[in-house]
Write a protein that holds these residues in place. Structure first.
Motif, mmCIF file in Angstrom:
data_model
loop_
_atom_site.group_PDB
_atom_site.id
_atom_site.type_symbol
_atom_site.label_atom_id
_atom_site.label_comp_id
_atom_site.label_asym_id
_atom_site.label_seq_id
_atom_site.Cartn_x
_atom_site.Cartn_y
_atom_site.Cartn_z
ATOM 1 N N MET B 1 28.529 43.499 34.385
ATOM 2 C CA MET B 1 27.877 42.294 34.906
ATOM 3 C C MET B 1 28.925 41.193 35.046
ATOM 4 O O MET B 1 29.692 40.919 34.135
ATOM 5 C CB MET B 1 26.784 41.862 33.924
ATOM 6 C CG MET B 1 26.012 40.627 34.322
ATOM 7 S SD MET B 1 25.017 40.894 35.778
ATOM 8 C CE MET B 1 24.433 39.251 36.093
ATOM 9 N N ALA B 2 28.964 40.582 36.228
ATOM 10 C CA ALA B 2 29.952 39.530 36.466
ATOM 11 C C ALA B 2 29.630 38.296 35.640
ATOM 12 O O ALA B 2 28.467 37.956 35.444
ATOM 13 C CB ALA B 2 29.939 39.179 37.947
ATOM 14 N N SER B 17 33.538 34.200 40.113
ATOM 15 C CA SER B 17 33.681 35.341 39.215
ATOM 16 C C SER B 17 35.159 35.704 39.237
ATOM 17 O O SER B 17 35.881 35.295 40.152
ATOM 18 C CB SER B 17 32.828 36.511 39.679
ATOM 19 O OG SER B 17 33.212 36.901 40.965
ATOM 20 N N PHE B 18 35.589 36.418 38.269
ATOM 21 C CA PHE B 18 37.027 36.701 38.221
ATOM 22 C C PHE B 18 37.281 38.099 37.678
ATOM 23 O O PHE B 18 36.470 38.666 36.951
ATOM 24 C CB PHE B 18 37.746 35.645 37.382
ATOM 25 C CG PHE B 18 37.272 35.550 35.972
ATOM 26 C CD1 PHE B 18 36.128 34.836 35.659
ATOM 27 C CD2 PHE B 18 37.975 36.176 34.966
ATOM 28 C CE1 PHE B 18 35.690 34.759 34.357
ATOM 29 C CE2 PHE B 18 37.542 36.091 33.666
ATOM 30 C CZ PHE B 18 36.397 35.384 33.365
ATOM 31 N N ARG B 19 38.405 38.626 38.088
ATOM 32 C CA ARG B 19 38.761 39.990 37.718
ATOM 33 C C ARG B 19 40.224 39.999 37.256
ATOM 34 O O ARG B 19 41.106 39.476 37.939
ATOM 35 C CB ARG B 19 38.639 40.891 38.942
ATOM 36 C CG ARG B 19 39.056 42.330 38.705
ATOM 37 C CD ARG B 19 39.056 43.059 40.027
ATOM 38 N NE ARG B 19 37.722 43.173 40.585
ATOM 39 C CZ ARG B 19 36.898 44.190 40.336
ATOM 40 N NH1 ARG B 19 37.278 45.164 39.564
ATOM 41 N NH2 ARG B 19 35.715 44.231 40.898
ATOM 42 N N LYS B 20 40.425 40.586 36.094
ATOM 43 C CA LYS B 20 41.792 40.633 35.565
ATOM 44 C C LYS B 20 42.629 41.603 36.391
ATOM 45 O O LYS B 20 42.172 42.693 36.722
ATOM 46 C CB LYS B 20 41.770 41.078 34.108
ATOM 47 C CG LYS B 20 43.086 40.875 33.394
ATOM 48 C CD LYS B 20 42.935 41.176 31.915
ATOM 49 C CE LYS B 20 44.222 40.877 31.174
ATOM 50 N NZ LYS B 20 44.098 41.137 29.747
ATOM 51 N N ASP B 119 36.860 35.134 42.906
ATOM 52 C CA ASP B 119 35.969 35.355 44.052
ATOM 53 C C ASP B 119 34.752 34.455 43.885
ATOM 54 O O ASP B 119 34.423 34.053 42.763
ATOM 55 C CB ASP B 119 35.512 36.822 44.099
ATOM 56 C CG ASP B 119 36.632 37.751 44.529
ATOM 57 O OD1 ASP B 119 37.242 37.474 45.567
ATOM 58 O OD2 ASP B 119 36.907 38.723 43.801
#
Lengths: 255, 202
Positions: B1-2, B17-20, B119
């Motif tokens: 879940m974001a 939202s962010f992603r490593k 994003d």
């Protein structure tokens, strides 16, 4: 440690090269207000970990029963001992082995194996007969910041009066240009820097700042561009954790 | 879940939202396999006693007081350099995070801990933020993932049409004066991470 570096006039000098630590603004104290420290301890060794217990007991149920009945996972003599000066060693069933043949398995970002090749350990090139060279490529700080991730830093410090002047002039030029300078190693001056034998290469950028008669010279090290990985396109489920596809367990195929 | 992170710039709010991301996702990775004449061999850690071998997960970190006695971590207090107790900071996910313009020198003085690509959260719109990043501006705000004793520094920076968040800690730089010469020693630099791909950015 030492670094051999040349300036714009190709004059070189050996100066000190030091790690940079984070600025500490928070400390932890015990309930009495006294400082505390952390210490690495032995939690378990390979003779008492789950793999070893499974070998002895055959299945998890039997391991569970053994854990309830006794303490086969604990070695009271050794567990809890402080760990300092540890080494990394290769091990066979007969014990430590000193002669191994190392192979590199190159994997694509999706985890697919691209190539297998014998490992070539390159020598360090930061303190050799050939100094690190100014490549002549000045990169504006703003441009560099938007292109690269500087994952590590080292600070250059003079070791006597002569090298103070040498480094101060470098820092001054970089400060006035508001730029970083790409440094290269090797005879042709076309190699990234390698800090220890067999270590990974880094692109090194020298940053300089001055404040009156004092200077700051920082080697900004990068092995990663600032860009979106191909497997991280928008629309994928975003989480705070890494999405690197873990490579499958090492295959023990004999070469 | 974001997870939703709320940023604010010039009074406008953006949910991101962010992603490593890391190097392996961009360039791939290298694994080392070691063989002797018989088979592949395992790399383990040998303790200083010369006989205790441990694998990953074989170590623990203990907190000790001045006398070397173990101290429960939940009894510790965070204090500043003057010894004053510090308040607990909130998680950045539970508050609005106001972006401030950062200087590139501050950004370059960070010891990077992690890098994230940003994003819009659930189809939102972050064009206003992206436009400002495209002009070369860098923003910062204090960041804490779970809350706790102190913030890290988060820098929001763009490259092309992408936005990134770099989490780090301020490096302890020391300007050098003439009378502050260092001593050369022969200690080898420790390898700062594992093996990796050779690459050339230029």
């Amino acid at each position: 440690m030492a670094i051999n570096i040349s300036n714009t006039k190709n004059r070189d000098a050996v100066v000190a090269f030091e790690a940079v630590v984070p600025k500490r603004e928070v400390a932890f104290v015990d309930p009495k207000g006294k400082p505390v420290r952390t210490q690495k301890l032995l939690k378990t060794d390979i003779e008492h970990d789950l793999t070893a217990l499974l070998k002895k007991k055959k299945d998890l149920n039997a391991v569970g029963k053994a854990l309830v009945k006794d303490d086969p996972e604990i070695d009271l003599e050794h567990f809890g001992m402080t760990l300092t000066d540890t080494s990394r060693v290769y091990v066979s069933k007969k014990g430590i082995i000193h002669l191994v043949d190392e192979w590199e398995v190159l994997k694509n970002p999706d985890g697919e194996t691209r190539e297998r090749r014998q490992r070539q350990k390159q020598s360090q090139n930061i303190n050799s007969d050939i100094p690190l060279r100014w490549s002549g490529k000045f990169i504006k700080k703003e441009d560099a910041a938007h292109k690269f991730i500087f994952t590590h830093k080292r600070q250059l410090i003079h070791v006597n009066g002569l090298t103070y002047d040498f480094l101060y002039e470098m820092a001054k030029e970089l400060h006035e240009r508001n730029s970083l300078m790409l440094l290269r190693g090797g005879e042709k001056g076309d190699q990234p820097i390698i800090m220890t034998r067999g270590a990974k290469p880094y692109n090194a950028f020298l940053e300089g700042r001055i404040d009156g008669d004092s200077y700051l010279l920082v080697l900004q090290l990068s092995n990663m561009e600032l860009k979106r990985p191909p497997m991280s396109e928008p629309g994928a489920v975003a989480t705070g954790s890494s999405t690197t596809k873990k490579s499958p367990a090492k295959t023990a195929k004999k070469k | 879940m974001a997870k939703e992170l709320v940023l604010s710039l010039d009074g406008q709010r953006f949910s991101v939202s962010f992603r490593k991301i890391d190097r392996e996702q961009i360039y791939g990775s290298i694994e080392i396999e070691a063989f002797d004449e018989r088979a592949i061999r395992q790399l383990l850690v040998l303790a200083a006693d010369g006989k205790t071998l441990l694998d990953k997960g074989g170590t623990a970190l203990a907190t000790l007081d001045e006398k070397g006695n173990s101290v429960e971590r939940n009894t510790l207090k965070a204090v500043n350099l003057e010894g004053e107790e510090l308040p607990v900071v909130e998680s950045s996910f539970s508050v609005r995070n106001d972006l401030e313009v950062a200087h590139v020198d501050d950004y370059l003085a960070q010891l990077v801990k992690s890098v994230y690509v940003l994003d819009p959260f659930e189809g939102g719109d972050i064009d206003y933020l992206l436009d400002h990043l495209a002009s070369g501006l860098i923003y910062r705000f204090p960041f804490s993932y779970r809350g706790g004793t102190e913030y890290d520094n988060a820098f929001v920076i763009g490259n092309g049409s992408e936005a990134f968040m770099i989490i780090g800690k301020q490096a302890k730089f020391q300007y050098s004066m003439l009378n502050q010469a260092a001593r050369l020693d022969s200690i080898e630099e420790e390898e700062i991470s594992g093996d990796d791909l050779d690459f050339d950015l230029f």
